[in-house]
Design a protein around this motif. Structure first.
Motif, mmCIF file in Angstrom:
data_model
loop_
_atom_site.group_PDB
_atom_site.id
_atom_site.type_symbol
_atom_site.label_atom_id
_atom_site.label_comp_id
_atom_site.label_asym_id
_atom_site.label_seq_id
_atom_site.Cartn_x
_atom_site.Cartn_y
_atom_site.Cartn_z
ATOM 1 N N GLU A 1 0.836 -1.204 0.000
ATOM 2 C CA GLU A 1 0.000 0.000 0.000
ATOM 3 C C GLU A 1 0.873 1.257 0.000
ATOM 4 O O GLU A 1 0.600 2.218 -0.722
ATOM 5 C CB GLU A 1 -0.931 0.001 1.209
ATOM 6 C CG GLU A 1 -1.819 1.221 1.272
ATOM 7 C CD GLU A 1 -2.730 1.252 2.483
ATOM 8 O OE1 GLU A 1 -3.227 2.354 2.800
ATOM 9 O OE2 GLU A 1 -2.961 0.199 3.117
ATOM 10 N N ARG A 2 1.936 1.272 0.817
ATOM 11 C CA ARG A 2 2.843 2.422 0.828
ATOM 12 C C ARG A 2 3.451 2.644 -0.556
ATOM 13 O O ARG A 2 3.539 3.778 -1.034
ATOM 14 C CB ARG A 2 3.951 2.230 1.867
ATOM 15 C CG ARG A 2 3.544 2.595 3.274
ATOM 16 C CD ARG A 2 4.739 2.611 4.229
ATOM 17 N NE ARG A 2 5.149 1.288 4.665
ATOM 18 C CZ ARG A 2 4.516 0.567 5.568
ATOM 19 N NH1 ARG A 2 3.422 1.029 6.135
ATOM 20 N NH2 ARG A 2 4.980 -0.624 5.909
ATOM 21 N N ALA A 3 3.873 1.558 -1.193
ATOM 22 C CA ALA A 3 4.457 1.679 -2.529
ATOM 23 C C ALA A 3 3.432 2.205 -3.527
ATOM 24 O O ALA A 3 3.754 3.032 -4.383
ATOM 25 C CB ALA A 3 5.013 0.327 -2.981
ATOM 26 N N ALA A 4 2.195 1.743 -3.426
ATOM 27 C CA ALA A 4 1.138 2.202 -4.340
ATOM 28 C C ALA A 4 0.836 3.680 -4.130
ATOM 29 O O ALA A 4 0.618 4.418 -5.096
ATOM 30 C CB ALA A 4 -0.127 1.375 -4.129
ATOM 31 N N ARG A 5 0.825 4.105 -2.880
ATOM 32 C CA ARG A 5 0.554 5.521 -2.598
ATOM 33 C C ARG A 5 1.630 6.436 -3.173
ATOM 34 O O ARG A 5 1.379 7.611 -3.425
ATOM 35 C CB ARG A 5 0.414 5.740 -1.092
ATOM 36 C CG ARG A 5 -0.877 5.181 -0.529
ATOM 37 C CD ARG A 5 -1.009 5.458 0.972
ATOM 38 N NE ARG A 5 -2.217 4.876 1.512
ATOM 39 C CZ ARG A 5 -3.435 5.419 1.397
ATOM 40 N NH1 ARG A 5 -3.593 6.555 0.756
ATOM 41 N NH2 ARG A 5 -4.485 4.808 1.912
ATOM 42 N N ALA A 6 2.819 5.908 -3.400
ATOM 43 C CA ALA A 6 3.906 6.701 -3.979
ATOM 44 C C ALA A 6 3.823 6.779 -5.503
ATOM 45 O O ALA A 6 4.584 7.522 -6.116
ATOM 46 C CB ALA A 6 5.252 6.107 -3.565
ATOM 47 N N MET A 7 2.902 6.046 -6.094
ATOM 48 C CA MET A 7 2.754 6.042 -7.553
ATOM 49 C C MET A 7 1.792 7.154 -7.976
ATOM 50 O O MET A 7 0.689 7.245 -7.453
ATOM 51 C CB MET A 7 2.245 4.680 -8.024
ATOM 52 C CG MET A 7 3.196 3.542 -7.710
ATOM 53 S SD MET A 7 2.511 1.884 -7.985
ATOM 54 C CE MET A 7 2.468 1.825 -9.776
ATOM 55 N N ASP A 8 2.224 7.974 -8.913
ATOM 56 C CA ASP A 8 1.402 9.088 -9.385
ATOM 57 C C ASP A 8 0.074 8.613 -9.951
ATOM 58 O O ASP A 8 0.021 7.686 -10.760
ATOM 59 C CB ASP A 8 2.132 9.880 -10.476
ATOM 60 C CG ASP A 8 3.279 10.709 -9.927
ATOM 61 O OD1 ASP A 8 3.261 11.033 -8.719
ATOM 62 O OD2 ASP A 8 4.189 11.022 -10.714
ATOM 63 N N GLY A 9 -1.003 9.258 -9.509
ATOM 64 C CA GLY A 9 -2.323 9.028 -10.069
ATOM 65 C C GLY A 9 -3.033 7.767 -9.608
ATOM 66 O O GLY A 9 -4.131 7.485 -10.066
#
Length: 177
Positions: free
Chosen positions: A115-123
């Motif tokens: 989830e942390r990694a996904a939140r760092a992905m633009d858009g």
């Protein structure tokens, strides 16, 4: 002892072999991760190489957890949706914790790191995953904040004539916004 997580690690032969070992052992222990037991690392290698290609081309990210001995213990891939009307959500796939580490809470830790990694992905506004029904996976993912948003009965065919109760494709979603 907690796992040490890394997003987007450098792909080395040791990491590759560690992921192959986890994927093989999870599959052979009955895990629903895209293969049917029995498998060998060589059976899985082409699928892993496709994941590495997607990573190199920016379509996928890897989250990996290492145990206290430095061995790969958990993995998950975050894959961008390529449909132009659906780029605001990503797929979480091949979520695995090695059988020797299951029951220690590492699955929840892995999902939190993904989830942390996904939140760092633009858009990216949501994470979507599919899991096999009837194995308790829906309850596990729900305990980590995911919501069941759909179910396709009998969508998973493990083998011709296989009439198990765990053939539903369950669609889970975690909204990030």
């Amino acid at each position: 002892m907690p796992l040490t997580f890394t997003a987007d690690p450098a792909i080395t032969p040791t990491l590759r072999d560690g992921i192959l070992d986890v994927w093989t052992d999870v599959t052979n222990a009955g895990g629903a991760v895209g293969f049917v037991a029995p498998v060998t690392p060589e059976d899985i290698r082409p699928a892993l190489l496709r994941q590495f290609t997607d990573m190199a081309e920016g379509r996928s990210r890897l989250v990996v957890g290492h145990d206290e001995d430095g061995r790969v213990a958990a993995t998950a891939f975050l894959t961008r949706n390529t449909h132009r009307l659906m780029t605001h959500w990503i797929w979480l796939c091949t979520v695995m914790v090695h059988p020797r580490h299951q029951g220690k809470g590492y699955g929840g830790d892995l999902l939190a790191e993904a989830e942390r990694a996904a939140r760092a992905m633009d858009g990216v506004e949501a994470i979507r995953l599919g899991c096999r029904g009837g194995l308790g996976l829906e309850r596990f993912y729900a305990s980590c904040g995911y919501k069941e948003v759909g179910r396709v009965p009998d969508a998973i065919r493990v083998a011709p004539g296989d009439d198990r109760d765990d053939r539903d494709d369950v669609i889970m979603l975690l909204t990030l916004t």
